[in-house]
Enzyme design. Structure first.
Site, mmCIF file in Angstrom:
data_model
loop_
_atom_site.group_PDB
_atom_site.id
_atom_site.type_symbol
_atom_site.label_atom_id
_atom_site.label_comp_id
_atom_site.label_asym_id
_atom_site.label_seq_id
_atom_site.Cartn_x
_atom_site.Cartn_y
_atom_site.Cartn_z
ATOM 1 N N HIS A 35 -7.415 -5.891 0.679
ATOM 2 C CA HIS A 35 -6.260 -5.183 0.612
ATOM 3 C C HIS A 35 -5.055 -5.651 1.466
ATOM 4 O O HIS A 35 -3.933 -5.399 1.090
ATOM 5 C CB HIS A 35 -6.515 -3.566 0.972
ATOM 6 C CG HIS A 35 -5.653 -2.869 0.898
ATOM 7 N ND1 HIS A 35 -4.807 -2.669 -0.241
ATOM 8 C CD2 HIS A 35 -5.208 -1.700 1.754
ATOM 9 C CE1 HIS A 35 -4.225 -1.597 -0.172
ATOM 10 N NE2 HIS A 35 -4.243 -1.280 1.196
ATOM 11 N N SER A 53 0.876 -1.144 0.105
ATOM 12 C CA SER A 53 0.015 0.019 0.220
ATOM 13 C C SER A 53 0.799 1.164 -0.116
ATOM 14 O O SER A 53 1.784 1.483 -0.682
ATOM 15 C CB SER A 53 -0.913 -0.217 1.201
ATOM 16 O OG SER A 53 -2.052 0.828 0.994
#
Length: 252
Positions: free
Chosen positions: A233, A84
């Site tokens: 995620h 990320s």
């Protein structure tokens, strides 16, 4: 800036960068499985974990922090992995200092711009009056008014520390709140990284879309994309065995 990091294992160096609101601790379980194959450096990026706090917070300075760290740990060329926000730092670093990166792994982030989507989390974190909080349970209960998913609260509360006066945030919450748009900035570079690059996407995540592939190729022409089944995620937390397997296959 002198970053905090944890070192473990033996073998070729693998540096791992966490995502927004995270820390080196997020990668301990992965590191335990990889420490026989690699010397792992689990890094706290600035304004996170036990690294210093700063009013300056963007990808340019985070790249500079990593460059300084490589000098400190005396590693000339590394395997580099980031998740990320850490993936954006890693991509920027590989484009700026390609001679220092042997192979690159980017976990669930693309080079494109991402609009701010952490408003509810930031509202919840900023709502906590740490001077009045008496326990982690109380903090969790108050945070639940803004963030209903227990797993996300558990992740965020890992950044809740203590000092002699009581609870403190390890993250630099005021600076992150003020500069949250920096996290989503797209890559701005005329350079390319020609080294082998692996993009790991959570199959249930929308952070890397099929439409991102052209953009990825423009910066990283020697890339491959693998989607991790049954993962969102936070793929390394949801499917650690699959992530470890893909890391080993790509780097060894």
């Amino acid at each position: 800036m002198k970053l905090n990091y944890k070192k473990t294992g033996s073998g070729p160096p693998l540096v791992i960068l966490h995502g927004l609101f995270g820390s080196a601790d997020n990668w301990f379980s992965i590191a335990r499985e990889l420490q026989e194959d690699f010397t792992l450096y689990l890094v706290d990026q600035r304004n996170h974990g036990d690294s210093p706090k700063s009013d300056e917070w963007n990808y340019q300075v985070m790249v500079e922090d990593l460059y300084e760290l490589l000098g400190e740990i005396d590693e000339d060329k590394i395997f580099l992995m980031g998740h990320s926000m850490g993936g954006k730092t890693a991509m920027n670093f590989a484009l700026t200092h390609p001679e220092r990166v042997e192979k690159l792994i980017v976990a669930d982030i693309a080079p494109r711009y991402y609009p701010v989507h952490h408003e509810q989390i930031l509202q919840g974190l900023n709502s906590l009056n740490l001077a009045e909080i008496q326990s982690r349970k109380e903090a969790d209960e108050k945070l639940a008014e803004f963030i209903p998913v227990a797993g996300i609260r558990q992740f965020l509360l890992k950044s809740l520390g203590r000092d002699s006066d009581g609870f403190i945030w390890k993250i630099n919450l005021p600076v992150i709140t003020e500069n949250i748009e920096e996290v989503g900035q797209k890559l701005e570079s005329d350079e390319q990284f020609f080294g082998e690059t692996l993009f790991l996407a959570g199959a249930n995540s929308d952070y890397i879309k099929d439409s991102d592939c052209e953009d990825i190729y423009s910066f990283f022409p020697n890339y491959q994309l693998i989607k991790v089944a049954n993962a969102g995620h936070w793929l390394h937390a949801e499917q650690p065995k699959a992530v470890i397997e893909e890391i080993r296959k790509f780097l060894l």
